[in-house]
Design a protein around this motif. Structure first.
Motif, short mmCIF file in Angstrom:
data_model
loop_
_atom_site.label_atom_id
_atom_site.label_comp_id
_atom_site.label_asym_id
_atom_site.label_seq_id
_atom_site.Cartn_x
_atom_site.Cartn_y
_atom_site.Cartn_z
N PHE A 152 -28.68 5.08 76.28
CA PHE A 152 -27.29 4.67 76.11
C PHE A 152 -26.61 5.48 75.01
O PHE A 152 -25.44 5.86 75.14
CB PHE A 152 -27.24 3.18 75.76
N ALA A 153 -27.33 5.76 73.91
CA ALA A 153 -26.76 6.54 72.80
C ALA A 153 -26.46 7.97 73.23
O ALA A 153 -25.47 8.57 72.78
CB ALA A 153 -27.70 6.53 71.61
N GLU A 154 -27.29 8.53 74.11
CA GLU A 154 -27.04 9.88 74.59
C GLU A 154 -25.73 9.95 75.38
O GLU A 154 -24.92 10.87 75.20
CB GLU A 154 -28.20 10.33 75.46
N LYS A 155 -25.51 8.95 76.24
CA LYS A 155 -24.25 8.92 77.00
C LYS A 155 -23.06 8.70 76.08
O LYS A 155 -22.00 9.33 76.24
CB LYS A 155 -24.32 7.81 78.05
N ALA A 156 -23.22 7.80 75.09
CA ALA A 156 -22.13 7.53 74.16
C ALA A 156 -21.80 8.76 73.33
O ALA A 156 -20.62 9.07 73.09
CB ALA A 156 -22.50 6.36 73.26
#
Length: 255
Positions: free
Chosen positions: A221-225
């Motif tokens: 999720f952090a990579e997408k954000a």
């Protein structure tokens, strides 16, 4: 003679077969070692491609410093962690909900301790018991100097970062610090310092262990954000930041 020649040929053939077998075994072992190396390199390449939050390359336990503090933060010893959180919660309830003041609490504890020790020392002659053994408490010089040195280093780092930001060298860091201070000002307006400190303390003992448990999902999720934030920042940089005129700044020495 023919029998002797046949025996000689059979011996030569057996020797050649043994040599071929050894060469085949060596080739197979070398190929196996090469395959193992390729597997290890492929595993390392896959690990390098995996996104980790804040560019983390070490486990969460190592990032938190390792040792006993990291064990407490990650609930390795549940009794100690629960005791620390319970003690912090009791202090917060005592000072925040019951409106008990720190100076009053310290004075009451000292009054109680001195009264008990004084009465025990004087009553020991009447009840035929040994008086209390009060140890000599002396702060070691090396510990005090170590704490002072570590504090001085951290203060100097903070002042250096403040100077770099204030000099206008890094616009991205400047905006991040301004946003962080603005958020802190809002939180400080909602809660007092003690409540804010208690919330941070509780988060420090809950967020790392939850992240360690669900790190794959959180990192994905952090990579997408992060990709979305970089995309919006690039647009903001082109439309706004790149149009701000900035001249060359020279480093100034302050006495």
């Amino acid at each position: 003679m023919a029998d002797h020649a046949g025996e000689h040929e059979s011996v030569v053939e057996s020797v050649m077969e043994k040599i071929n077998d050894k060469l085949h075994d060596h080739d197979s072992s070398s190929s196996d070692s090469e395959d193992d190396k390729e597997k290890i390199s492929s595993v390392d390449a896959v690990k390098a491609k995996i996104y980790r939050l804040f560019g983390r390359e070490r486990p969460v336990h190592k990032v938190l410093g390792g040792g006993k503090p990291a064990d407490i933060f990650l609930w390795r010893d549940k009794k100690i962690t629960a005791g620390v959180l319970g003690f912090a919660t009791s202090l917060w309830v005592l000072f925040e909900l019951l409106q008990y003041h720190l100076l009053t609490l310290v004075c009451h504890i000292l009054i109680l301790a001195l009264a008990v020790l004084f009465l025990w020392s004087n009553a020991s002659t009447f009840i035929n018991k040994s008086p209390p053994q009060i140890p000599d408490v002396i702060l070691p010089e090396d510990i005090v100097l170590g704490v002072a040195t570590a504090l001085r280093i951290e203060i100097n780092k903070a002042l250096e970062i403040f100077r770099d930001i204030a000099s206008g060298k890094e616009l991205k860091k400047f905006l991040a610090v301004i946003a962080g201070l603005w958020v802190l000002s809002i939180l400080g307006n909602c809660w007092n310092f003690l409540t804010l400190f208690y919330i941070c303390f509780v988060l420090l003992h809950t967020v790392p262990v939850l992240y360690e448990k669900f790190e794959d999902q959180v990192d994905a999720f952090a990579e997408k954000a992060e990709a979305e934030i970089k995309k919006h920042y690039a647009v903001f940089n082109v439309k706004v930041l790149s149009k701000i005129p900035r001249g060359p700044l020279k480093d100034k020495k302050f006495l």
